[in-house]
Design a protein around this motif. Structure first.
Motif, short mmCIF file in Angstrom:
data_model
loop_
_atom_site.label_atom_id
_atom_site.label_comp_id
_atom_site.label_asym_id
_atom_site.label_seq_id
_atom_site.Cartn_x
_atom_site.Cartn_y
_atom_site.Cartn_z
N ASN A 33 0.82 -1.21 0.00
CA ASN A 33 0.00 0.00 0.00
C ASN A 33 0.86 1.26 0.00
O ASN A 33 1.90 1.32 0.68
CB ASN A 33 -0.91 0.02 1.22
N GLY A 61 -6.16 7.59 -11.51
CA GLY A 61 -7.04 6.61 -10.89
C GLY A 61 -8.48 7.05 -10.99
O GLY A 61 -8.82 7.97 -11.74
N ARG A 103 -11.47 -0.52 0.65
CA ARG A 103 -10.10 -0.83 0.24
C ARG A 103 -9.11 0.00 1.06
O ARG A 103 -9.47 0.62 2.04
CB ARG A 103 -9.94 -0.57 -1.27
N TYR A 136 -8.30 6.90 -6.03
CA TYR A 136 -7.73 5.59 -5.64
C TYR A 136 -7.45 4.78 -6.89
O TYR A 136 -8.14 4.91 -7.91
CB TYR A 136 -8.72 4.84 -4.74
N THR A 137 -6.44 3.93 -6.81
CA THR A 137 -6.17 3.01 -7.91
C THR A 137 -5.42 1.79 -7.41
O THR A 137 -4.79 1.83 -6.33
CB THR A 137 -5.37 3.70 -9.03
N SER A 138 -5.47 0.72 -8.16
CA SER A 138 -4.62 -0.45 -7.92
C SER A 138 -3.66 -0.55 -9.10
O SER A 138 -4.02 -0.25 -10.25
CB SER A 138 -5.45 -1.73 -7.79
N GLY A 169 -0.61 -5.11 -8.43
CA GLY A 169 -0.69 -5.75 -7.13
C GLY A 169 -0.54 -4.82 -5.95
O GLY A 169 -0.49 -5.28 -4.80
N ARG A 170 -0.49 -3.53 -6.18
CA ARG A 170 -0.35 -2.55 -5.11
C ARG A 170 -1.56 -1.62 -5.10
O ARG A 170 -2.13 -1.34 -6.15
CB ARG A 170 0.93 -1.74 -5.28
N GLU A 171 -1.92 -1.14 -3.92
CA GLU A 171 -3.03 -0.20 -3.78
C GLU A 171 -2.48 1.18 -3.48
O GLU A 171 -1.57 1.34 -2.66
CB GLU A 171 -3.97 -0.64 -2.66
#
Length: 529
Positions: free
Chosen positions: A253, A289, A299, A317-319, A322-324
């Motif tokens: 994160n 994002g 999340r 927000y975005t992913s 594999g990371r937030e």
């Protein structure tokens, strides 16, 4: 009254900062131990000594007047502390910038220095129509690992039969050693955990006439080891504690600040006071994002309030691989009327390590215009227009960081401009993540990380040693053994787990940012194949 004045002068407030994602605390010291600058102390004493209203007999002063005087004193004291954080753009430079014509660089160095800029100002950026704007290949955008060896124990030890040992070296302090025999490859794999770092090595069994001792293996990794013996770890849940220590710096994160700088805005106060968002800025945010509602958001929240709306109603927000990632967008954080510094916004963005600045217009960003002990790097983006392709959006990018932050990739293309949204997104998100990881190597962060690691390692060694004695039947520790049997390691019964949580909690305003996900207790992994 004289006694009260003596108490005021003998007790002075010392501001103590921690850096990056570590949060901060205030401490108090007495007398001459206070480390506030003398001029500030004298200023505070002058404020306390100065008459707030016309002097009247003490007994005739009403309760309301005393309250008013008290609040006036508090306001003056707070004003003196806030003034320490103010940053005013140098007036001569400000006037020069506003009168210069033509294109200006995205970033200007601070007058006091201490920052590097990429691309350097001496390297003129070619914006001619013949220049290529394709950018570099996204396949070369490698995301850095904060601790590349953090998961070695989980990958190579936990699924195999292995042993762990502890010792306290007179010079090196607490040591935790893990040894695994890989019979299929005829190798011995070893990890030695010390205060400064963890050392990992793989040795061929043929190097030893007999199976080597723990001391021999430790000395092969570090010749400074002087202990005569290690104690074997017999605690069944030791792999859980060791894994938590090894991976305490690993997190998927990230949180970054986003500042919106309009034409002519040169100070921190101007930039943080923007309330409206142009369509151009909104379009740029959509590259990074999606805008999400914070209420009930499940999340990674990056320290934002998702229940009571105290940090605004929306965020970006975005992913990403594999990371937030949660963005603290200044214009979406609460705006406070009458507060030129907008501390409700700065308490989030000022506690980030990396921030992105979006510029509208030709006003450059000054490297140290945002006063913060935490922020170490800024990525600055500006939308530019090409007369021959007015229908095409082009973004120019520049980077600045404190001088003790090592360079990080991906490398800016030459010229540092992008025309494709997807390529810009890939570059910026990778650059932001790598920037934060690189910032942890700066002097301020590295000192704090060493202190945190030393504390956790000492706690881990003590916990493993104590629990192992419980397993061996030490009667003096029977109470500890019974309490462990009831609660278990995943519920934080162990001293190491409690210290681990405490250390991580202090390191960040948001425990999620740098903390370790809760792990379900499992059976012993030190089992025969």
């Amino acid at each position: 009254m004289e006694g009260e004045k003596r108490n005021d002068t003998s007790l002075s407030r010392k501001r103590s900062f921690t850096f990056g994602a570590y949060g901060g605390v205030d401490k108090f010291t007495c007398g001459e131990e206070a480390s506030r600058p003398e001029s500030v102390q004298d200023n505070i004493l002058d404020i306390l000594d100065s008459p707030v209203t016309e002097s009247k007999p003490f007994l005739s002063t009403s309760s309301n007047q005393r309250d008013t005087e008290l609040f006036e004193i508090i306001e003056k004291l707070q004003g003196s502390r806030i003034d320490e954080q103010r940053c005013e753009f140098p007036l001569p430079l400000k006037s020069q910038i506003l009168t210069i014509g033509g294109d200006l660089p995205l970033i200007l160095p601070s007058e006091s220095g201490g920052y590097w800029i990429d691309p350097p100002l001496e390297r003129l950026v070619d914006m001619s129509p013949s220049s290529s704007y394709s950018g570099s290949d996204p396949e070369s955008y490698d995301i850095m690992e904060r601790d590349g060896e953090a998961k070695i124990y989980h990958e190579f030890f936990r699924s195999r039969y292995h042993h762990s040992f502890t010792a306290v070296d007179p010079a090196l302090g607490p040591l935790v050693l893990s040894v695994c025999l890989e019979e299929e490859e005829n190798k011995i794999r070893v990890i030695l955990r010390m205060r400064e770092c963890s050392l990992h090595g793989v040795f061929s069994v043929s190097l030893f006439p007999n199976i080597p001792s723990a001391v021999e293996l430790a000395k092969m990794l570090c010749d400074r080891v002087t202990v005569a013996k290690f104690d074997v770890v017999g605690y069944l849940k030791a792999p859980d504690l060791i894994t938590a220590f090894d991976e305490h710096r690993v997190s998927p994160n990230f949180k970054f600040g986003i500042l919106y700088q309009k034409e002519g805005q040169l100070t921190e106060e101007d930039i943080l006071s923007n309330n409206t968002e142009s369509e151009e800025f909104k379009e740029f945010l959509s590259v990074l994002g999606e805008t999400v509602e914070l209420q009930g958001f499940t999340r990674f929240r990056g320290g934002l309030d998702v229940c009571h709306g105290q940090t605004g109603s929306e965020a970006v927000y975005t992913s990403f691989h594999g990371r937030e990632i949660m963005f603290h967008v200044a214009t979406k954080l609460p705006f406070t009327e009458g507060d030129p510094q907008q501390l409700q916004r700065k308490r989030h963005i000022g506690n980030d390590i990396v921030a992105l600045v979006y510029q509208e217009g030709q006003t450059p960003f000054l490297s140290d215009v945002i006063k913060s002990h935490f922020l170490h790097c800024f990525l600055v983006v500006r939308r530019i227009q090409r007369p021959e392709e007015e229908d095409k959006t082009v973004y120019q990018v520049s980077v600045t960081a404190r001088e003790d932050v090592p360079p990080f990739g991906p490398v800016l293309p030459d010229p540092p401009v992008f025309t494709e949204r997807s390529l810009l997104r890939e570059f910026l998100l990778t650059k932001l993540i790598n920037a934060e990881i690189s910032c942890y190597k700066a002097q301020r962060f590295s000192r704090l990380e060493l202190r945190t690691r030393s504390s956790l390692l000492e706690s881990l060694q003590t916990e493993l040693s104590t629990r192992s004695q419980c397993m061996m039947g030490d009667p003096s520790l029977s109470g500890l053994q019974s309490s462990e049997g009831v609660r278990g390691v995943s519920e934080g019964s162990g001293g190491f787990i409690e210290n681990f949580k405490r250390a991580i909690r202090v390191r960040s305003h948001s425990f999620e940012t740098l903390g370790v996900p809760r792990k379900v207790a499992v059976g012993a992994s030190q089992r025969p194949k």
